[in-house]
Design a protein around this motif. Structure first.
Motif, short mmCIF file in Angstrom:
data_model
loop_
_atom_site.label_atom_id
_atom_site.label_comp_id
_atom_site.label_asym_id
_atom_site.label_seq_id
_atom_site.Cartn_x
_atom_site.Cartn_y
_atom_site.Cartn_z
N LYS A 206 41.29 34.19 34.93
CA LYS A 206 40.47 35.36 35.24
C LYS A 206 40.67 36.45 34.20
O LYS A 206 39.71 37.11 33.77
N THR B 17 37.78 37.88 31.73
CA THR B 17 37.54 39.33 31.76
C THR B 17 37.64 39.91 30.35
O THR B 17 36.82 40.76 29.95
N ILE C 222 36.14 32.00 40.22
CA ILE C 222 37.60 32.06 40.15
C ILE C 222 38.14 33.09 41.14
O ILE C 222 39.14 32.86 41.82
N THR C 223 37.44 34.23 41.23
CA THR C 223 37.87 35.30 42.15
C THR C 223 37.87 34.79 43.60
O THR C 223 38.83 35.01 44.35
N MET D 291 45.06 30.52 37.79
CA MET D 291 43.76 31.18 37.99
C MET D 291 43.80 32.65 37.59
O MET D 291 42.81 33.18 37.08
N GLU E 228 31.35 32.34 36.56
CA GLU E 228 32.66 31.70 36.54
C GLU E 228 33.75 32.65 37.01
O GLU E 228 34.66 32.26 37.75
N LYS E 229 33.63 33.91 36.60
CA LYS E 229 34.62 34.90 37.05
C LYS E 229 34.57 35.07 38.57
O LYS E 229 35.61 35.14 39.23
N GLN E 230 33.34 35.09 39.12
CA GLN E 230 33.21 35.23 40.58
C GLN E 230 33.76 34.01 41.29
O GLN E 230 34.41 34.12 42.33
N LEU F 234 40.58 32.10 44.02
CA LEU F 234 41.89 32.76 43.99
C LEU F 234 42.19 33.41 45.33
O LEU F 234 43.30 33.29 45.86
#
Length: 556
Positions: free
Chosen positions: A448, A452, A484-485, A444, A480-482, A488
């Protein structure tokens, strides 16, 4: 002492100038020059030690020689303004400020501090009181002295709490060994109270919802996201439903016996039987079974709920989706070398006063309040052989496999009866889970970083903000970034929880003997093994560096 006339301020008042004729005033010492700097108008200046050392060397080299008749000039001190130093912690959650008092120069002002904070990008969590306190301390300092304090502190994020379920009614097993008090204050050991029953609309269980957590920030103003707690669904069980007025409340819809499941409760029909014998026949009931007498030899009782026996179980088989509670005792016999006549299986707990020559298999805890003799006992949780006061509870003979540890008053017997105990055998599974989590976290992190990097490579927003397709693609990347965050963060928390569980595994899953462990008790804790050769008094036994350790001091 050197003449005060040898030192004077420079034209711009910035330096202390030392004018000396070697043949007249030499030889010199550093101490003599430093003494000059204690004079008024010079004692607030910063001594330039390298220049003072050079002056002493240079003057003494020519003292008494022809060149020593010529005056020499040195700058031996200077004015210096006050200093501000800001130190930011590695995690960016705090900033310390150090103020240094001026050497005859400009003192630090609040404007200087604000400028320094802006330069260091410290804008959140500032303490006006601490900054004012530093400035006040500064006025009392000698030149060059310092004062220091934390002047900014970030606010850590607070992760949400997980949802939890709270049971609001007692269970059948909680009746066991709760003798009723008579009016005269004595206790009736034969009376265990009324059977636990509920009626329609009784509150069975309450769900306490997960909380979202609270965002935080660092001293630079960066938002620190919180991880919301994990939700837990409160499901409806048979004979139970969510309260329309409050969907976090589970209520009974029928009369019967409450039975706890993993994520809910159900209300079972209760089959009441006096005795289970050849005359009555075997029992296979969808609901809970209440036997007010005994279960006789060779009989089989199966239940989708709890099985409660008020008398004895003798050489028979009990299988329950819930708990098995026997108010008196479970009795079996040795049939062959590895075969016993009584078999008790429960997805919940097994509870009884005494058990002998029986095969016990529970997914919940096993509680025996008086004696557990010559039985094969297996539980994924903890085995307790003790009454409520810790005064009586003998584990003698047989084999015990208790994943979460064992607590007994006495283990083994004075006659040296062979007793085998296996505890804490699952650390390898935890380590495997930890390894899988570690690999998932690393994957992950890479994902990320990749997303980014893609976001950073986007052209300026002004070039695509009116392109609906592009805006949607960017929003998808941000979502998607949020995601994964958040995932994670959850896995990192789970990783730390499992890691702590592994670190304390053998301390948590141990053996406790409240009085004695006798000889010939074979102890297996993880891969560590020990066969006791003598009697051990009150102690805790655990695996330390793959060796069995007896702790006689820590008895709590």
């Amino acid at each position: 002492m050197l003449s005060p006339e040898l030192i004077e301020l420079s034209v711009d008042n910035s330096f202390a100038e030392f004018k000396v004729t070697p043949n007249t005033h030499g030889p010199l010492t550093e101490e003599a020059i430093f003494t000059l700097l204690t004079l008024p108008d010079f004692d607030c200046l910063f001594p330039l030690e390298p220049n003072i050392q050079q002056a002493v060397i240079q003057v003494n080299q020519v003292c008494g020689q022809d060149d020593g008749q010529f005056e020499q000039f040195f700058q031996i001190a200077e004015r210096r303004d006050g200093l501000i130093e800001v130190e930011i912690s590695e995690d960016k959650m705090s900033a310390q400020m150090q103020l240094t008092a001026a050497w005859g120069g400009e003192e630090v002002t609040i404007q200087d501090i604000l400028k320094s904070l802006k330069t260091n990008n410290v804008g959140m969590g500032l303490s006006k009181v601490k900054i004012q306190s530093l400035l006040k301390q500064l006025t009392q300092l000698q030149p060059g002295k310092t004062c220091r304090s934390v002047i900014a502190t970030g606010k850590p994020s607070v992760n949400g709490t997980n949802a939890r379920l709270e049971r609001k009614v007692p269970l059948a097993r909680e009746r066991l060994l709760q003798p009723q008090e008579r009016k005269d204050g004595t206790v009736d050991m034969r009376n265990l109270g009324a059977v636990i029953m509920v009626k329609p609309k009784d509150l069975l269980m309450v769900k306490h919802p997960a909380t979202p957590g609270t965002k935080g920030y660092d001293i630079h103003g960066e938002v620190l996201p919180s991880v919301p707690g994990k939700d837990l669904k409160l499901t409806e069980g048979e004979g139970a439903a969510l309260d329309p007025a409050n969907l976090n409340h589970l209520i009974a819809t029928v009369a019967g016996q409450p039975v706890e499941t993993k994520t809910s409760m159900k209300v079972d029909d209760v089959l009441n039987i006096k005795n289970v014998d050849v005359g009555y026949g075997n029992v296979d009931f969808k609901g809970s079974v209440m036997i007010t007498g005994d279960v006789h030899e060779g009989m089989v009782v199966k239940s989708s709920g709890d099985i409660t026996v008020m008398g004895f179980v003798d050489s028979s088989t009990l299988i329950a989706e819930g708990d098995v509670i026997v108010s008196k005792g479970i009795i079996g016999r040795q049939l062959k070398e590895n075969e016993l006549s009584t078999k008790i299986t429960a997805k919940g707990q097994i509870c009884a006063q005494f058990i002998q020559y029986s095969n016990l298999d529970a997914q919940g805890e096993i509680l025996v309040t008086k004696q557990l003799l010559h039985s094969y006992t297996k539980t994924t949780q903890k085995l307790t052989v003790s009454d409520a006061n810790g005064r009586r509870g003998d584990l003698v003979g047989g084999i015990v496999k208790a994943d979460k540890g064992l607590k007994a008053v006495i283990i083994g017997a004075t006659a040296g009866t062979k007793t085998e105990v296996f505890c804490a055998m699952q650390q390898g599974d935890l380590k495997a889970n930890l390894k899988e989590l570690d690999q998932g976290i690393k994957a992950m992190v890479v994902a990320k970083l990749e997303i980014t990097a893609r976001i950073r490579k986007l052209p300026p927003k002004s070039e695509w903000q009116n392109d609906e397709i592009m805006v949607e693609q960017v929003q998808m990347m941000l979502n998607e970034k949020q995601r994964i965050t958040n995932e994670l963060a959850r896995e990192e928390i789970e990783y730390e929880v499992i890691k702590q569980e592994i670190d304390s595994y053998y301390q948590d899953n141990r053996i406790e003997a409240h009085k004695y462990i006798f000889a010939n008790v074979e102890i297996h804790i993880g891969k560590a093994f020990n066969r006791t050769q003598r009697e051990h008094s009150t102690c805790m036994v655990f695996n330390q560096d793959q060796e069995i350790v007896f702790d006689y001091n820590n008895r709590g």
